[in-house]
Design a protein around this motif. Structure first.
Motif, PDB file in Angstrom:
ATOM      1  N   LYS A 516       0.832  -1.209   0.000  1.00  0.00           N
ATOM      2  CA  LYS A 516       0.000   0.000   0.000  1.00  0.00           C
ATOM      3  C   LYS A 516       0.862   1.253   0.000  1.00  0.00           C
ATOM      4  CE  LYS A 516      -4.480  -1.073   2.110  1.00  0.00           C
ATOM      5  NZ  LYS A 516      -5.362  -0.759   3.274  1.00  0.00           N
ATOM      6  N   VAL A 517       1.927   1.238   0.816  1.00  0.00           N
ATOM      7  CA  VAL A 517       2.828   2.387   0.890  1.00  0.00           C
ATOM      8  C   VAL A 517       3.480   2.621  -0.469  1.00  0.00           C
ATOM      9  CG1 VAL A 517       4.908   3.312   1.976  1.00  0.00           C
ATOM     10  CG2 VAL A 517       3.232   2.073   3.353  1.00  0.00           C
ATOM     11  N   ARG A 518       3.889   1.541  -1.123  1.00  0.00           N
ATOM     12  CA  ARG A 518       4.485   1.682  -2.469  1.00  0.00           C
ATOM     13  C   ARG A 518       3.470   2.254  -3.454  1.00  0.00           C
ATOM     14  NH1 ARG A 518       6.766  -3.319  -0.865  1.00  0.00           N
ATOM     15  NH2 ARG A 518       5.198  -4.505  -2.044  1.00  0.00           N
ATOM     16  N   GLN A 519       2.227   1.872  -3.319  1.00  0.00           N
ATOM     17  CA  GLN A 519       1.187   2.391  -4.201  1.00  0.00           C
ATOM     18  C   GLN A 519       0.959   3.885  -3.958  1.00  0.00           C
ATOM     19  OE1 GLN A 519      -0.076   0.405  -6.569  1.00  0.00           O
ATOM     20  NE2 GLN A 519      -1.144   2.169  -7.430  1.00  0.00           N
ATOM     21  N   PHE A 520       1.013   4.286  -2.689  1.00  0.00           N
ATOM     22  CA  PHE A 520       0.905   5.715  -2.379  1.00  0.00           C
ATOM     23  C   PHE A 520       2.049   6.482  -3.040  1.00  0.00           C
ATOM     24  CE2 PHE A 520      -1.176   4.392   1.870  1.00  0.00           C
ATOM     25  CZ  PHE A 520      -2.425   4.394   1.289  1.00  0.00           C
ATOM     26  N   HIS A 521       3.221   5.867  -3.061  1.00  0.00           N
ATOM     27  CA  HIS A 521       4.391   6.477  -3.687  1.00  0.00           C
ATOM     28  C   HIS A 521       4.138   6.697  -5.181  1.00  0.00           C
ATOM     29  CE1 HIS A 521       9.036   6.224  -4.385  1.00  0.00           C
ATOM     30  NE2 HIS A 521       8.510   7.330  -4.860  1.00  0.00           N
ATOM     31  N   VAL A 522       3.602   5.702  -5.831  1.00  0.00           N
ATOM     32  CA  VAL A 522       3.300   5.808  -7.272  1.00  0.00           C
ATOM     33  C   VAL A 522       2.293   6.922  -7.523  1.00  0.00           C
ATOM     34  CG1 VAL A 522       2.244   4.614  -9.232  1.00  0.00           C
ATOM     35  CG2 VAL A 522       3.841   3.391  -7.731  1.00  0.00           C
ATOM     36  N   HIS A 523       1.249   6.967  -6.693  1.00  0.00           N
ATOM     37  CA  HIS A 523       0.226   8.005  -6.858  1.00  0.00           C
ATOM     38  C   HIS A 523       0.811   9.392  -6.622  1.00  0.00           C
ATOM     39  CE1 HIS A 523      -2.815   5.108  -7.477  1.00  0.00           C
ATOM     40  NE2 HIS A 523      -2.974   4.715  -6.209  1.00  0.00           N
ATOM     41  N   TYR A 524       1.726   9.492  -5.679  1.00  0.00           N
ATOM     42  CA  TYR A 524       2.369  10.786  -5.419  1.00  0.00           C
ATOM     43  C   TYR A 524       3.120  11.257  -6.659  1.00  0.00           C
ATOM     44  CZ  TYR A 524       6.488  13.557  -4.324  1.00  0.00           C
ATOM     45  OH  TYR A 524       7.492  14.490  -4.372  1.00  0.00           O
ATOM     46  N   GLN A 525       3.928  10.395  -7.268  1.00  0.00           N
ATOM     47  CA  GLN A 525       4.705  10.784  -8.443  1.00  0.00           C
ATOM     48  C   GLN A 525       3.799  11.226  -9.583  1.00  0.00           C
ATOM     49  OE1 GLN A 525       8.715   8.000  -7.918  1.00  0.00           O
ATOM     50  NE2 GLN A 525       7.335   7.668  -9.621  1.00  0.00           N
TER      51      GLN A 525
END
Length: 644
Positions: A516-525
């Motif tokens: 989930k944290v990695r997915q948040f990272h993708v959405h941030y970029q």
């Protein structure tokens, strides 16, 4: 045989039985022998109410009573303690023994008026003798306690030592992590007068000298034989109860009503709980067993009297300990109280084998039942605290955003709280298994294969995540919203790993939330840097005139510089608490931004109209881009918060 002859024969038999039977046991044996010899010589026939009593026997009884009165009266009326002299005490006990034997021997002939009159005198003498024995019993206990060192004790089977009241210095100084987040304990302010610290509880206290205990036992035997067993128990219990209550008081435990406990400040209550834990251990492992041992020695041979006396001695102190635990159990369900209530729950649970063994007799059934009820009530309180924690998470307002998208206080609080709570995993599992599962929305797939505690923890984490998602929507910038979720999500995963909480939730749960944290990272970029990457995207239309291409690329480079500066200025005030996460974000930005920028600059320099003056338009080299990226997520004052 004629009727007259048979009467003469029975009279002879009665005379033989009377003459030879000097006590109850001998008389019973003689009656049994005569009955076996001839059925007419049964006890009923030889002792029937209508039988005549030999006047010489009555005279002998009267003579015996007068003799006993002369021997007993001086002791009964004396102001001097009988047990101050061994010869006096022995003579008095011998006289009492004879009086008890006389009453027992003649009691079956009480229907005869002359015998009855003598027995009334005998009973009166016996009563006065018992009253004096009662006084002597009390005096022995009081003088024995005063003359004997009450701090004398010995390890079971070993030599003498000191009364092992526990020292305040033995308190574990390590504070639970969660207690530093609004859930704290305090040191005791009062120094309780104590002897040597406890290292183990394999100790008994000799509260009375051995000789005194033997004297008490001798008196007990006479009082029980004389029908004064309850009076003996009462005197014993009243004396020993005072000693025991004083001993408990020395441990610093106050006698508090439930109302008084509920009115105490939390700091004061924590101090009282600490004292209660010490007092409970000393009472159940040292004081009560020592009283049990003393009871069994004084009332040796009279098990029921020993059980009753022990219960009467210890009941008040036991109820005092239980009432305090009950007051804690039915008090506030505020989450910060969990750890101290767990301490009380575990103490009562661990001491219950001792409690059950000590209070195992018929007189203590209600006391045992009360202990079990209060222990269960503590379990209900613990479960209620977790329900209150759920409500606290639900009610936490989502109106105020954390500056820079940093860690929210509710995240730190809940995660540290759960980690600290899971250090008592065994107790919590016991609580939640005993009370079964409630229905948890969205977690039904976990129920069949998970413990009740793991489901409870999963549900709290679900509530926390939902709360954080609601809080993230306060941020107007979508990129900052994902920074907030990344921060809090990363913190949750880190606090879960390598802890009992992680063991409860499982590896799959940890992997899922790390993803989930990695997915948040993708959405941030995507939400923050895609616009910038779009600017750097080269036009594939090769037919564009050079003059138009140069103009377009100049505008693109100008837009890039403006947007890049705006992003860096804005996001340098944002905060990523974890250095590793911060580095991961920077590296990922470099990987997507630098190649696109280098490619754009190379194309820019290749345009004839621009190549000669490229330095005039290119504001950032790759090193400057990297430097600006390294300045991101440092946070402004007040935005970082604690990362503990």
């Amino acid at each position: 045989m004629s009727e007259n002859g048979e009467e003469k024969l029975l009279a002879v038999a009665r005379h033989i039985a009377k003459t030879l039977g000097h006590n109850n046991t001998m008389s019973d044996d003689i009656f049994q022998i005569l009955s076996n010899f001839d059925g007419r010589f049964s006890r009923e026939n030889l002792s029937e109410k209508g039988a005549d009593v030999d006047p010489r026997g009555c005279a002998a009884l009267d003579h015996s009573l007068k003799s006993l009165d002369r021997r007993i009266s001086p002791y009964v009326s004396s102001d001097r303690t009988i047990w101050a002299d061994a010869a006096d005490s022995a003579a008095f006990l011998d006289a009492v023994d004879e009086l008890v034997a006389v009453v027992a021997e003649w009691n079956h002939l009480a229907s005869d008026k002359s015998v009855a009159a003598c027995l009334v005198r005998a009973e009166d003498m016996l009563q006065h003798a018992m009253f004096r024995l009662e006084d002597e019993f009390r005096s022995l206990m009081e003088r024995g306690g005063e003359a004997f060192d009450l701090t004398r004790s010995h390890r079971k089977g070993d030599s003498a030592g000191n009364l092992p009241f526990e020292s305040d210095e033995d308190v574990d100084e390590e504070e639970e992590e969660a207690r530093n987040v609004g859930i704290g304990g305090g040191d005791e302010e009062e120094q309780i007068p104590v002897a040597l610290p406890v290292t183990d509880f394999d100790i008994v206290i000799d509260a009375l000298p051995s000789g005194t205990i033997n004297d008490l036992h001798e008196i007990t035997k006479r009082m029980v034989a004389g029908g004064f067993g309850k009076e003996c128990s009462h005197v014993y219990s009243s004396c020993r109860r005072e000693f025991l209550e004083e001993s408990v008081s020395r441990l610093g435990l106050q006698k508090l009503s439930i109302e008084e406990v509920h009115k105490m400040t939390w700091q004061d209550l924590e101090d009282e709980i600490e004292k209660w834990i010490k007092a409970s251990n000393v009472a159940l492992k040292i004081l009560f067993p020592s009283e049990r041992r003393l009871c069994d020695r004084v009332f040796f041979g009279f098990a029921s009297a020993a059980d009753f006396s022990f219960m009467e001695v210890c009941r008040g102190s036991a109820i005092q300990l239980l009432n305090f635990a009950d007051a804690v159990a039915i008090g506030s369900r505020s989450p910060e109280r969990l750890f101290r209530i767990l301490d009380v729950f575990e103490t009562l649970r661990d001491l219950f084998p001792e409690f059950e063994a000590l209070f195992s007799d018929q007189f203590s059934v209600s006391l045992r039942n009360e202990a079990i009820t209060i222990w269960k009530r503590l379990g209900e309180a613990i479960r209620g605290i977790f329900m209150e924690l759920e409500n606290l998470i639900r009610r936490d307002p989502a109106k105020i955003a954390v500056p820079g998208g940093g860690l929210h206080p509710i995240t730190r609080y809940v995660m540290n709280y759960l980690r600290a709570a899971c250090r008592s995993r065994q107790s919590l599992e016991q609580v939640f298994e005993d009370y079964g599962l409630k229905e948890y929305p969205k977690l039904d797939d976990r129920v069949p294969s998970s413990s009740s505690l793991s489901v409870q923890m999963d549900w709290i984490m679900e509530l926390l995540e939902s709360n954080l998602e609601a809080k993230s929507k306060i941020y107007k910038d979508p990129a900052l919203c994902y920074i907030f979720l990344m921060n809090n999500g990363r913190y949750i995963v880190q606090k879960t790993k390598d802890s009992e909480l992680g063991t409860l939730l499982g590896e799959d749960w940890i992997r899922k939330h790390a993803a989930k944290v990695r997915q948040f990272h993708v959405h941030y970029q995507r939400s923050s840097w895609n616009k910038l990457l779009g600017i750097l995207k080269l036009d594939s239309n090769g037919s564009m005139p050079h003059i138009n291409l140069a103009k377009s690329m100049k505008e693109k480079l100008k837009s890039f510089n403006t947007v890049f500066e705006e992003i860096c200025k804005e996001q340098s005030s944002w905060f990523v608490f974890d250095e590793q996460l911060r580095e991961e974000i920077r590296i990922s930005l470099e990987k997507i931004l630098l190649p696109a920028y280098v490619n754009f600059v190379a194309r820019f320099q290749s345009v004839p109209e621009l190549g000669k003056h490229a330095d005039k338009y290119i504001k950032y080299g790759t090193e400057e881009i990297q430097a600006r990226l390294n300045g991101l997520f440092q946070g402004s004052s007040g935005s970082t918060g604690s990362r503990k």
